[in-house]
Design a protein around this motif. Structure first.
Motif, PDB file in Angstrom:
ATOM      1  N   GLY A  94       0.770  -1.241   0.000  1.00 39.33           N
ATOM      2  CA  GLY A  94       0.000   0.000   0.000  1.00 39.33           C
ATOM      3  C   GLY A  94       0.798   1.286   0.000  1.00 39.33           C
ATOM      4  O   GLY A  94       0.209   2.372   0.018  1.00 39.33           O
ATOM      5  N   ALA A  95       2.137   1.210  -0.006  1.00 32.47           N
ATOM      6  CA  ALA A  95       2.934   2.438  -0.072  1.00 32.47           C
ATOM      7  C   ALA A  95       2.734   3.113  -1.426  1.00 32.47           C
ATOM      8  O   ALA A  95       2.478   2.463  -2.438  1.00 32.47           O
ATOM      9  CB  ALA A  95       4.413   2.126   0.139  1.00 32.47           C
ATOM     10  N   ASP A  96       2.839   4.439  -1.431  1.00 34.96           N
ATOM     11  CA  ASP A  96       2.644   5.207  -2.659  1.00 34.96           C
ATOM     12  C   ASP A  96       3.947   5.440  -3.414  1.00 34.96           C
ATOM     13  O   ASP A  96       3.938   5.626  -4.628  1.00 34.96           O
ATOM     14  CB  ASP A  96       2.031   6.562  -2.324  1.00 34.96           C
ATOM     15  N   ASP A  97       5.058   5.449  -2.698  1.00 33.28           N
ATOM     16  CA  ASP A  97       6.340   5.749  -3.339  1.00 33.28           C
ATOM     17  C   ASP A  97       7.458   5.231  -2.444  1.00 33.28           C
ATOM     18  O   ASP A  97       7.243   4.873  -1.283  1.00 33.28           O
ATOM     19  CB  ASP A  97       6.481   7.257  -3.559  1.00 33.28           C
ATOM     20  N   TYR A  98       8.679   5.199  -3.004  1.00 30.13           N
ATOM     21  CA  TYR A  98       9.841   4.629  -2.318  1.00 30.13           C
ATOM     22  C   TYR A  98      11.048   5.503  -2.640  1.00 30.13           C
ATOM     23  O   TYR A  98      11.318   5.792  -3.793  1.00 30.13           O
ATOM     24  CB  TYR A  98      10.065   3.196  -2.818  1.00 30.13           C
ATOM     25  N   LEU A  99      11.759   5.942  -1.598  1.00 29.54           N
ATOM     26  CA  LEU A  99      12.937   6.779  -1.774  1.00 29.54           C
ATOM     27  C   LEU A  99      14.104   6.136  -1.040  1.00 29.54           C
ATOM     28  O   LEU A  99      14.015   5.853   0.161  1.00 29.54           O
ATOM     29  CB  LEU A  99      12.662   8.177  -1.221  1.00 29.54           C
ATOM     30  N   THR A 100      15.192   5.879  -1.750  1.00 29.96           N
ATOM     31  CA  THR A 100      16.348   5.204  -1.167  1.00 29.96           C
ATOM     32  C   THR A 100      17.314   6.220  -0.555  1.00 29.96           C
ATOM     33  O   THR A 100      17.626   7.240  -1.173  1.00 29.96           O
ATOM     34  CB  THR A 100      17.085   4.379  -2.246  1.00 29.96           C
ATOM     35  N   LYS A 101      17.770   5.929   0.671  1.00 30.45           N
ATOM     36  CA  LYS A 101      18.780   6.775   1.324  1.00 30.45           C
ATOM     37  C   LYS A 101      20.132   6.558   0.644  1.00 30.45           C
ATOM     38  O   LYS A 101      20.426   5.447   0.212  1.00 30.45           O
ATOM     39  CB  LYS A 101      18.905   6.391   2.803  1.00 30.45           C
ATOM     40  N   PRO A 102      20.963   7.596   0.608  1.00 30.50           N
ATOM     41  CA  PRO A 102      20.696   8.987   1.004  1.00 30.50           C
ATOM     42  C   PRO A 102      19.898   9.708  -0.074  1.00 30.50           C
ATOM     43  O   PRO A 102      19.949   9.337  -1.251  1.00 30.50           O
ATOM     44  CB  PRO A 102      22.098   9.582   1.141  1.00 30.50           C
ATOM     45  N   PHE A 103      19.148  10.732   0.345  1.00 29.16           N
ATOM     46  CA  PHE A 103      18.340  11.488  -0.609  1.00 29.16           C
ATOM     47  C   PHE A 103      18.436  12.973  -0.262  1.00 29.16           C
ATOM     48  O   PHE A 103      18.871  13.357   0.827  1.00 29.16           O
ATOM     49  CB  PHE A 103      16.882  11.028  -0.568  1.00 29.16           C
ATOM     50  N   HIS A 104      18.017  13.805  -1.212  1.00 35.51           N
ATOM     51  CA  HIS A 104      17.995  15.245  -0.994  1.00 35.51           C
ATOM     52  C   HIS A 104      16.638  15.628  -0.412  1.00 35.51           C
ATOM     53  O   HIS A 104      15.588  15.162  -0.878  1.00 35.51           O
ATOM     54  CB  HIS A 104      18.242  16.001  -2.299  1.00 35.51           C
ATOM     55  N   LEU A 105      16.643  16.489   0.592  1.00 34.90           N
ATOM     56  CA  LEU A 105      15.391  16.874   1.265  1.00 34.90           C
ATOM     57  C   LEU A 105      14.392  17.547   0.320  1.00 34.90           C
ATOM     58  O   LEU A 105      13.184  17.289   0.438  1.00 34.90           O
ATOM     59  CB  LEU A 105      15.701  17.760   2.470  1.00 34.90           C
ATOM     60  N   PRO A 106      14.820  18.394  -0.629  1.00 36.90           N
ATOM     61  CA  PRO A 106      13.835  18.938  -1.572  1.00 36.90           C
ATOM     62  C   PRO A 106      13.125  17.850  -2.385  1.00 36.90           C
ATOM     63  O   PRO A 106      11.939  17.980  -2.700  1.00 36.90           O
ATOM     64  CB  PRO A 106      14.687  19.843  -2.479  1.00 36.90           C
ATOM     65  N   GLU A 107      13.852  16.770  -2.718  1.00 33.11           N
ATOM     66  CA  GLU A 107      13.201  15.671  -3.441  1.00 33.11           C
ATOM     67  C   GLU A 107      12.174  14.985  -2.555  1.00 33.11           C
ATOM     68  O   GLU A 107      11.082  14.635  -3.014  1.00 33.11           O
ATOM     69  CB  GLU A 107      14.224  14.648  -3.928  1.00 33.11           C
ATOM     70  N   LEU A 108      12.510  14.800  -1.279  1.00 36.14           N
ATOM     71  CA  LEU A 108      11.552  14.203  -0.339  1.00 36.14           C
ATOM     72  C   LEU A 108      10.274  15.037  -0.287  1.00 36.14           C
ATOM     73  O   LEU A 108       9.163  14.489  -0.383  1.00 36.14           O
ATOM     74  CB  LEU A 108      12.182  14.120   1.055  1.00 36.14           C
ATOM     75  N   ALA A 109      10.421  16.353  -0.156  1.00 38.20           N
ATOM     76  CA  ALA A 109       9.252  17.234  -0.100  1.00 38.20           C
ATOM     77  C   ALA A 109       8.436  17.148  -1.390  1.00 38.20           C
ATOM     78  O   ALA A 109       7.195  17.106  -1.361  1.00 38.20           O
ATOM     79  CB  ALA A 109       9.683  18.666   0.165  1.00 38.20           C
ATOM     80  N   ALA A 110       9.133  17.093  -2.532  1.00 38.28           N
ATOM     81  CA  ALA A 110       8.439  17.008  -3.817  1.00 38.28           C
ATOM     82  C   ALA A 110       7.664  15.696  -3.928  1.00 38.28           C
ATOM     83  O   ALA A 110       6.538  15.672  -4.460  1.00 38.28           O
ATOM     84  CB  ALA A 110       9.445  17.131  -4.961  1.00 38.28           C
TER      85      ALA A 110
END
Length: 231
Positions: A94-110
């Motif tokens: 049920g997750a909507d998206d997946y972001l692998t560490k490390p990541f940029h905070l602006p991308e997380l917000a987007a």
């Protein structure tokens, strides 16, 4: 937008919360699965930022519980695990998206904004509601008489009402959404009354009907009259 961040790395948790709080999000934090469960039972969130690897249990357990409880919040998984299996399992749960560490905070917000747009507004930044035109990304509001100059809290309040159009929202829910469950708000609702009065006046001055109606003893309803479609 109200966010719950579930992350056991304290520095990363603080960094994410600080960045999102500075970009018009209301953030609450949980660094373990027990605190996360308590917060999810106590409040509703627009999105959960969820680490898979927790000291006890797993972020996947939280995902399963959200699915079983039919929670409507979006979920963005963040994890150092980058395997395809982890991503597929999270999305299947049920997750909507997946972001692998490390990541940029602006991308997380987007990514969070994109999840919210897909879930609530069909993926568009532009929303048309009766006489109102809103841009979620740029945070502006217009009517046929021109721009409606809103403060940050007034814009968030309007978006919250539109997200719950034609439904009653309680005063407590408004406080929780705009300031967080553990904000140092006074016991009375004077600040809510001020924001709602100002928002109503600004919309009416720009040619809108009085969308916001008080429901005695409970809260408010943002009502839009839906005209029948001519065949």
């Amino acid at each position: 937008m109200k966010i719950l961040i579930i992350e056991d790395e304290q520095e990363l948790l603080k960094s994410i919360a600080s960045y999102l709080n500075g970009n018009a999000f209301i953030c609450e934090q949980a660094d373990n699965i027990y605190t996360a469960r308590e917060k999810l039972k106590a409040s509703d969130y627009d999105c959960v930022v969820l680490d898979i690897t927790l000291p006890v249990g797993s972020g996947m357990d939280i995902l399963r519980e959200l699915k079983l409880e039919h929670k409507s919040c979006g979920v963005l998984i963040i994890s150092a695990k980058g395997s395809l299996d982890d991503k597929l399992t999270g999305l299947e749960l049920g997750a909507d998206d997946y972001l692998t560490k490390p990541f940029h905070l602006p991308e997380l917000a987007a990514r969070i904004h994109a999840i919210h747009r897909r879930r609530v507004f069909g993926g568009s930044d532009l929303i048309e509601v009766d006489k109102l035109s809103l841009n979620i990304q740029d945070k502006y509001v217009r009517t046929h008489l021109g721009p409606v100059e809103l403060t940050r809290k007034e814009f968030e309040l309007l978006m919250y009402f539109i997200s719950n159009k034609n439904r009653v929202v309680t005063k407590e829910a408004i406080i929780d959404h705009l300031w967080g469950a553990h904000s140092n708000m006074p016991d009375n609702y004077d600040l809510i009354y001020v924001h709602i009065r100002n928002l109503r006046k600004k919309l009416i001055d720009k040619g809108c009907p009085d969308y916001i109606n008080a429901v005695y003893g409970i809260g408010y309803r943002f009502s839009v009259v839906e005209l029948p479609v001519s065949l």
